[in-house]
Write a protein that holds these residues in place. Structure first.
Motif, PDB file in Angstrom:
ATOM      1  N   GLY A 176       0.820  -1.210   0.000  1.00 33.49           N
ATOM      2  CA  GLY A 176       0.000   0.000   0.000  1.00 33.49           C
ATOM      3  C   GLY A 176       0.854   1.260   0.000  1.00 33.49           C
ATOM      4  O   GLY A 176       0.570   2.221  -0.731  1.00 33.49           O
ATOM      5  N   LEU A 177       1.916   1.260   0.818  1.00 37.70           N
ATOM      6  CA  LEU A 177       2.829   2.406   0.843  1.00 37.70           C
ATOM      7  C   LEU A 177       3.437   2.650  -0.532  1.00 37.70           C
ATOM      8  O   LEU A 177       3.496   3.788  -1.021  1.00 37.70           O
ATOM      9  CB  LEU A 177       3.948   2.169   1.862  1.00 37.70           C
ATOM     10  CG  LEU A 177       3.578   1.943   3.333  1.00 37.70           C
ATOM     11  CD1 LEU A 177       4.836   1.662   4.146  1.00 37.70           C
ATOM     12  CD2 LEU A 177       2.847   3.135   3.907  1.00 37.70           C
ATOM     13  N   LEU A 178       3.909   1.555  -1.157  1.00 36.25           N
ATOM     14  CA  LEU A 178       4.564   1.685  -2.458  1.00 36.25           C
ATOM     15  C   LEU A 178       3.580   2.099  -3.549  1.00 36.25           C
ATOM     16  O   LEU A 178       3.938   2.859  -4.464  1.00 36.25           O
ATOM     17  CB  LEU A 178       5.247   0.370  -2.825  1.00 36.25           C
ATOM     18  CG  LEU A 178       6.441  -0.028  -1.948  1.00 36.25           C
ATOM     19  CD1 LEU A 178       6.913  -1.432  -2.295  1.00 36.25           C
ATOM     20  CD2 LEU A 178       7.580   0.966  -2.110  1.00 36.25           C
TER      21      LEU A 178
ATOM     22  N   LEU B 110       3.233   5.766  -3.252  1.00 33.23           N
ATOM     23  CA  LEU B 110       4.434   6.425  -3.757  1.00 33.23           C
ATOM     24  C   LEU B 110       4.501   6.375  -5.277  1.00 33.23           C
ATOM     25  O   LEU B 110       4.956   7.323  -5.920  1.00 33.23           O
ATOM     26  CB  LEU B 110       5.684   5.765  -3.164  1.00 33.23           C
ATOM     27  CG  LEU B 110       5.953   5.995  -1.674  1.00 33.23           C
ATOM     28  CD1 LEU B 110       7.219   5.268  -1.252  1.00 33.23           C
ATOM     29  CD2 LEU B 110       6.076   7.482  -1.363  1.00 33.23           C
ATOM     30  N   LEU B 111       4.050   5.251  -5.856  1.00 35.11           N
ATOM     31  CA  LEU B 111       4.042   5.128  -7.318  1.00 35.11           C
ATOM     32  C   LEU B 111       3.139   6.175  -7.945  1.00 35.11           C
ATOM     33  O   LEU B 111       3.540   6.885  -8.887  1.00 35.11           O
ATOM     34  CB  LEU B 111       3.582   3.723  -7.716  1.00 35.11           C
ATOM     35  CG  LEU B 111       3.324   3.494  -9.212  1.00 35.11           C
ATOM     36  CD1 LEU B 111       4.589   3.723 -10.010  1.00 35.11           C
ATOM     37  CD2 LEU B 111       2.776   2.102  -9.457  1.00 35.11           C
TER      38      LEU B 111
ATOM     39  N   LEU C  54       2.571  11.234 -10.839  1.00 37.74           N
ATOM     40  CA  LEU C  54       1.881  12.517 -11.019  1.00 37.74           C
ATOM     41  C   LEU C  54       2.870  13.683 -10.986  1.00 37.74           C
ATOM     42  O   LEU C  54       2.749  14.627 -11.773  1.00 37.74           O
ATOM     43  CB  LEU C  54       0.811  12.696  -9.932  1.00 37.74           C
ATOM     44  CG  LEU C  54      -0.416  11.781 -10.039  1.00 37.74           C
ATOM     45  CD1 LEU C  54      -1.357  12.008  -8.859  1.00 37.74           C
ATOM     46  CD2 LEU C  54      -1.169  12.029 -11.346  1.00 37.74           C
ATOM     47  N   GLU C  55       3.850  13.609 -10.074  1.00 40.23           N
ATOM     48  CA  GLU C  55       4.852  14.677 -10.012  1.00 40.23           C
ATOM     49  C   GLU C  55       5.691  14.712 -11.300  1.00 40.23           C
ATOM     50  O   GLU C  55       6.023  15.793 -11.800  1.00 40.23           O
ATOM     51  CB  GLU C  55       5.751  14.474  -8.798  1.00 40.23           C
ATOM     52  CG  GLU C  55       5.053  14.738  -7.465  1.00 40.23           C
ATOM     53  CD  GLU C  55       5.950  14.445  -6.280  1.00 40.23           C
ATOM     54  OE1 GLU C  55       7.105  14.030  -6.509  1.00 40.23           O
ATOM     55  OE2 GLU C  55       5.508  14.629  -5.134  1.00 40.23           O
TER      56      GLU C  55
ATOM     57  N   GLY D 204       9.248   3.930 -12.249  1.00 41.36           N
ATOM     58  CA  GLY D 204       9.487   2.595 -12.795  1.00 41.36           C
ATOM     59  C   GLY D 204      10.070   1.648 -11.765  1.00 41.36           C
ATOM     60  O   GLY D 204       9.706   0.470 -11.699  1.00 41.36           O
ATOM     61  N   ALA D 205      10.989   2.169 -10.924  1.00 39.67           N
ATOM     62  CA  ALA D 205      11.593   1.335  -9.883  1.00 39.67           C
ATOM     63  C   ALA D 205      10.563   0.916  -8.848  1.00 39.67           C
ATOM     64  O   ALA D 205      10.532  -0.250  -8.413  1.00 39.67           O
ATOM     65  CB  ALA D 205      12.743   2.085  -9.219  1.00 39.67           C
TER      66      ALA D 205
END
Length: 383
Positions: free
Chosen positions: A181-183, A186-187, A192-193, A337-338
């Motif tokens: 969920g955290l990742l 972050l993805l 978006l950024e 991507g990572a």
């Protein structure tokens, strides 16, 4: 040998015919003589630096052809300005414009450029303040900011390791689900950024499709390296990958903070420091999730903290040097991507640990993913 020559000739034939067709268009034209109703020019203010009694501006021509700056206005008054290397900027080229002007601290200003074709391009300075100069002292300050934002909160999150070791199999799976969920958050946040920075990039660079391609290429490259490097995912390796992906994300956070201070927006930069520090402590929890059944050394924890938080320091340096939107977009695309690849790796790790008593898609695991998303959203609100 003769057959090979024929084979090569057949392969080159379409390219030769295409070159001939392009040559015909270049020499003869398209046959359409109509001129455009209005000239198409685009000049963008890439960087604006305020020094004592001067505006130093970097311009970029992102239009389809060259553009010539004929006149400079400050607050609608014609003003002298010197351009190097020339007043005519080639397509995708840059030029430096220096405007001697006795600006006043805290006042707003509007700078306008008028091209030789009469088009107007404007840039607003809401609050005039001197742009910080890069020096040994400012680099040290940026380093401390990156340390506070990246390394320290991640290291604090790693202190949850003794607590994590007491969890059973079900608890470890729940924690891994939280990590997913955290990742996932972050993805989405990183993507978006990256897209926002791509929108700010001159159109001639086609940054938006470039961001997508770089993110996909990073994902595929890491996925291929992961498949070639091991038969089964290990907890130590997985925590390393999570730290690496979070580090790439924190690089983008450092870029945002450094850019804010470089633009003279110290209040915004301070606010971002507080928000990112609170946001990043949860990342340490995600890093140690695969280590519940491992006994890593203290040096390994130091490596994880530096790998996940250290890029924030580098990001503040680059952002403080006023990195271009294109560079920031590329860095964030690599990070996206990572993170995407690590989500796949954590999911595979969970499936390897599945037993008859643990369902990989159990309600417990799904609720863990939701909790991870909720934690990141709540902490993001403070940024």
């Amino acid at each position: 040998m003769q057959n090979k020559g024929v084979w090569i000739a057949l392969g080159l034939l379409p390219l030769i015919l295409l070159a001939g067709l392009i040559g015909v268009f270049v020499v003869k034209g398209t046959g359409i003589e109509a001129e455009p109703a209005a000239p198409v020019e685009v000049i963008e203010f890439q960087k604006v630096v305020l020094t004592p009694n001067s505006f130093d501006i970097t311009l970029r021509n992102s239009g389809p052809g060259e553009a010539t700056v004929a006149q400079v206005l400050v607050d609608d008054a014609v003003w002298n300005g010197s351009m190097t290397p020339s007043q005519t900027i080639p397509r995708l080229g840059t030029a430096n414009l220096q405007i001697p002007y006795p600006w006043v601290e805290g006042d707003p200003y509007e700078i306008k450029l008028i091209t030789s074709n009469g088009l107007i391009f404007a840039h607003e300075i809401p609050v005039a303040t001197a742009t910080p100069e890069l020096s040994r002292e400012t680099l040290w300050s940026y380093s401390l900011i990156g340390l506070y934002v990246g390394v320290v909160p991640v290291a604090l999150g790693l202190l949850w390791f003794p607590f994590v070791r007491q969890l059973g199999k079900q608890g470890m799976h729940f924690l891994l689900a939280i990590t997913i969920g955290l990742l996932m958050f972050l993805l989405i946040d990183t993507a978006l950024e990256a897209w926002e920075e791509a929108v700010e990039t001159p159109r001639g660079f086609f940054a938006q499709p470039l961001v997508i391609l770089i993110a996909l290429a990073t994902f595929l490259l890491l996925q291929r390296l992961g498949e070639a490097g091991e038969n089964k995912a290990s907890g130590l390796r997985l925590s390393f990958l999570i730290a690496l992906s979070i580090g790439l994300h924190n690089l983008g956070e450092g870029l945002a903070i450094g850019s804010s201070f470089a633009a003279g927006e110290a209040a915004l930069g301070t606010f971002l420091i507080i928000g990112f520090t609170l946001h990043n402590i949860t990342e340490g929890l995600g890093i140690i999730a695969p280590l519940a059944n491992q006994r890593p050394s203290f040096r390994y924890f130091v490596l994880l903290a530096l790998l996940a938080g250290g890029p924030a320091i580098v990001g503040t340096w680059i952002g403080g040097a006023a990195a271009t939107p294109l560079f920031i977009a590329i860095c964030l695309a690599i990070g996206a991507g990572a993170i995407m690849q690590v989500i796949v790796a954590v999911s595979q790790f969970m499936r390897q640990e599945v037993t008859s008593k643990i369902n990989w898609l159990s309600w417990s695991n799904l609720s863990g993913v939701g909790l991870g998303l909720a934690i990141m959203y709540v902490t993001k609100v403070f940024i």
